[in-house]
Scaffold this motif. Structure first.
Motif, PDB file in Angstrom:
ATOM      1  N   GLY A 255     -26.543  35.496  42.372  1.00 17.90           N
ATOM      2  CA  GLY A 255     -27.007  35.237  40.715  1.00 17.90           C
ATOM      3  C   GLY A 255     -25.914  35.920  39.699  1.00 17.90           C
ATOM      4  N   MET A 256     -24.997  36.376  40.318  1.00 20.55           N
ATOM      5  CA  MET A 256     -24.147  37.056  39.321  1.00 20.55           C
ATOM      6  C   MET A 256     -23.225  36.091  38.239  1.00 20.55           C
ATOM      7  SD  MET A 256     -24.548  40.145  39.932  1.00 20.55           S
ATOM      8  CE  MET A 256     -26.106  39.831  40.107  1.00 20.55           C
ATOM      9  N   PRO A 257     -22.923  34.816  39.049  1.00 19.11           N
ATOM     10  CA  PRO A 257     -22.095  33.907  38.168  1.00 19.11           C
ATOM     11  C   PRO A 257     -23.470  33.500  36.659  1.00 19.11           C
ATOM     12  CG  PRO A 257     -21.595  33.246  40.256  1.00 19.11           C
ATOM     13  CD  PRO A 257     -22.712  34.409  40.525  1.00 19.11           C
ATOM     14  N   LEU A 258     -24.575  33.259  37.286  1.00 17.17           N
ATOM     15  CA  LEU A 258     -25.659  32.714  36.369  1.00 17.17           C
ATOM     16  C   LEU A 258     -25.899  33.845  35.296  1.00 17.17           C
ATOM     17  CD1 LEU A 258     -28.005  31.286  38.444  1.00 17.17           C
ATOM     18  CD2 LEU A 258     -26.462  30.045  36.851  1.00 17.17           C
ATOM     19  N   LEU A 259     -25.961  35.240  35.635  1.00 16.83           N
ATOM     20  CA  LEU A 259     -26.292  36.357  35.006  1.00 16.83           C
ATOM     21  C   LEU A 259     -25.260  36.845  33.965  1.00 16.83           C
ATOM     22  CD1 LEU A 259     -28.075  38.924  34.532  1.00 16.83           C
ATOM     23  CD2 LEU A 259     -27.098  39.902  36.336  1.00 16.83           C
ATOM     24  N   PHE A 260     -23.968  36.932  34.317  1.00 17.15           N
ATOM     25  CA  PHE A 260     -22.710  37.119  33.292  1.00 17.15           C
ATOM     26  C   PHE A 260     -22.287  36.257  32.917  1.00 17.15           C
ATOM     27  CE2 PHE A 260     -23.174  40.835  36.347  1.00 17.15           C
ATOM     28  CZ  PHE A 260     -23.265  42.061  35.450  1.00 17.15           C
ATOM     29  N   GLY A 261     -22.647  34.882  33.284  1.00 14.99           N
ATOM     30  CA  GLY A 261     -22.011  33.752  32.622  1.00 14.99           C
ATOM     31  C   GLY A 261     -22.906  32.917  31.661  1.00 14.99           C
TER      32      GLY A 261
END
Length: 366
Positions: A255-261
């Motif tokens: 989920g990190m690309p979605l969360l921070f991008g």
């Protein structure tokens, strides 16, 4: 090193035959339903616009991370169905931590990413411990943990949601902690997620772990034959727990690309279903980092191109799920057919060599 051209050609032919078979089966389904077959395929395989290309890259990076998490378990002989619950819980906790801004800028991002990996590893580790201590199948335990994670995140989200807001979300990540996009595609108004680099790094880590470390050798050996691994002195129970921890840690990154991008917070609209899609991509890519990348790009391409089906062809975009499912099943069957064909070819080759050796020996005797 001598390359077996015949074996290489047959291996490369398998996914192509699977894709052709998937198109054929889907076309039959479309024809039976009275839908315009040619319009559907011309829409799906049309050239994507620049913004669509960016969306495909972004989506494939997320699918790639999810597939890597599943592939670690597959190489160990474990079926980690809990990637979906692991990434959801990890993304929620990471969003909450990042939203509190306890550290400045990049350090805040690093803290959130490490937290996500720890949470994902912890949640997957529960299934690993249950497997080695109580003999509970990881399939059953991870399915149950998915349901528990969904309910737990829903409860915690209500506790930390911003008051007075119609959209239930965590506190937004501050501007200084958002990962900037990469203007990779010309003429596109959107940008590639900066955390695409994280997906590439995870893929290299996966490759190096499996192929350049003693742990990776033990993992692959245990996955191929648990009894042989025990006989060679490998602690199988410890390998099961470690493998689940690593799988969960990678799942925490999903989920990190979605969360921070993109979203910059965790809410009820945070993208679901990525864990189950990752399992399909891992199977399609045969658990190889490059194969998984190709599978992730294919699935992302189909998902993105399906958005226009309703308008241009009058067909529901759900038809893409049928295509993806048939592709996965076809690839599994195609590789099994290729494996058997290669084994039969090897047996014929050995038989011919033995026959020639006997003939030569007979001539020498005479």
């Amino acid at each position: 090193m001598k390359i077996d051209i015949r074996s290489l050609v047959m291996t490369l032919t398998a996914p192509l035959l699977a894709l052709v078979f998937a198109v054929l089966v889907t076309s039959i389904i479309l024809f039976a339903a009275g839908d315009p077959v040619w319009t559907v395929w011309s829409t799906i395989f049309s050239e994507p616009r620049p913004r669509n290309i960016v969306n495909i890259i972004n989506s494939s990076s997320v699918l790639y991370l999810s597939a890597l998490a599943a592939a670690v378990g597959f190489r160990m002989g474990l079926f980690n169905i809990g990637v979906d619950g692991q990434y959801r819980l990890a993304a929620f906790v990471a969003a909450y931590v990042a939203g509190q801004a306890w550290l400045p800028g990049a350090l805040n991002v690093l803290l959130a990413v490490v937290t996500a990996m720890l949470v994902g590893a912890m949640w997957a580790g529960i299934a690993g411990i249950l497997r080695v201590t109580r003999g509970v199948s990881e399939v059953i335990s991870t399915i149950m943990l998915n349901a528990i994670a969904t309910a737990l995140v829903a409860y915690l989200l209500r506790q930390v949601a911003m008051p007075g807001s119609n959209n239930i979300t965590t506190t937004p990540i501050p501007e200084s902690s958002r990962v900037p996009g990469i203007p990779l595609v010309p003429d596109a108004h959107n940008e590639v997620y900066g955390f695409v680099l994280l997906a590439l790094l995870a893929g290299f880590f996966y490759w190096a772990l499996l192929n350049r470390t003693r742990f990776g050798f033990d993992l692959r050996a245990t996955g191929m034959s648990e009894s042989a691994a025990v006989a060679s002195g490998i602690n199988v129970k410890r390998m099961v727990v470690y493998s689940m921890l690593i799988s969960g840690a990678i799942a925490g990154l999903v989920g990190m690309p979605l969360l921070f991008g993109d979203s910059y917070s965790y809410g009820v609209t945070f993208q679901p279903g990525l864990g189950f899609a990752g399992i399909a991509v891992a199977l399609l890519g045969r658990n190889h980092p490059i194969g998984i990348a190709i599978g992730a790009l294919l699935f992302a391409f189909l998902n993105e191109q399906s958005n226009a089906l309703q308008l241009q062809a009058g067909v529901s975009d759900e038809i893409v799920k049928i295509i993806q499912g048939v592709i996965v099943l076809s690839v599994v069957i195609a590789y099994e057919v290729v494996r058997r064909a290669n084994n039969a070819a090897e047996q014929r080759k050995v038989a011919q060599q033995l026959a020639q050796a006997r003939a030569d020996a007979a001539e020498e005797v005479v």
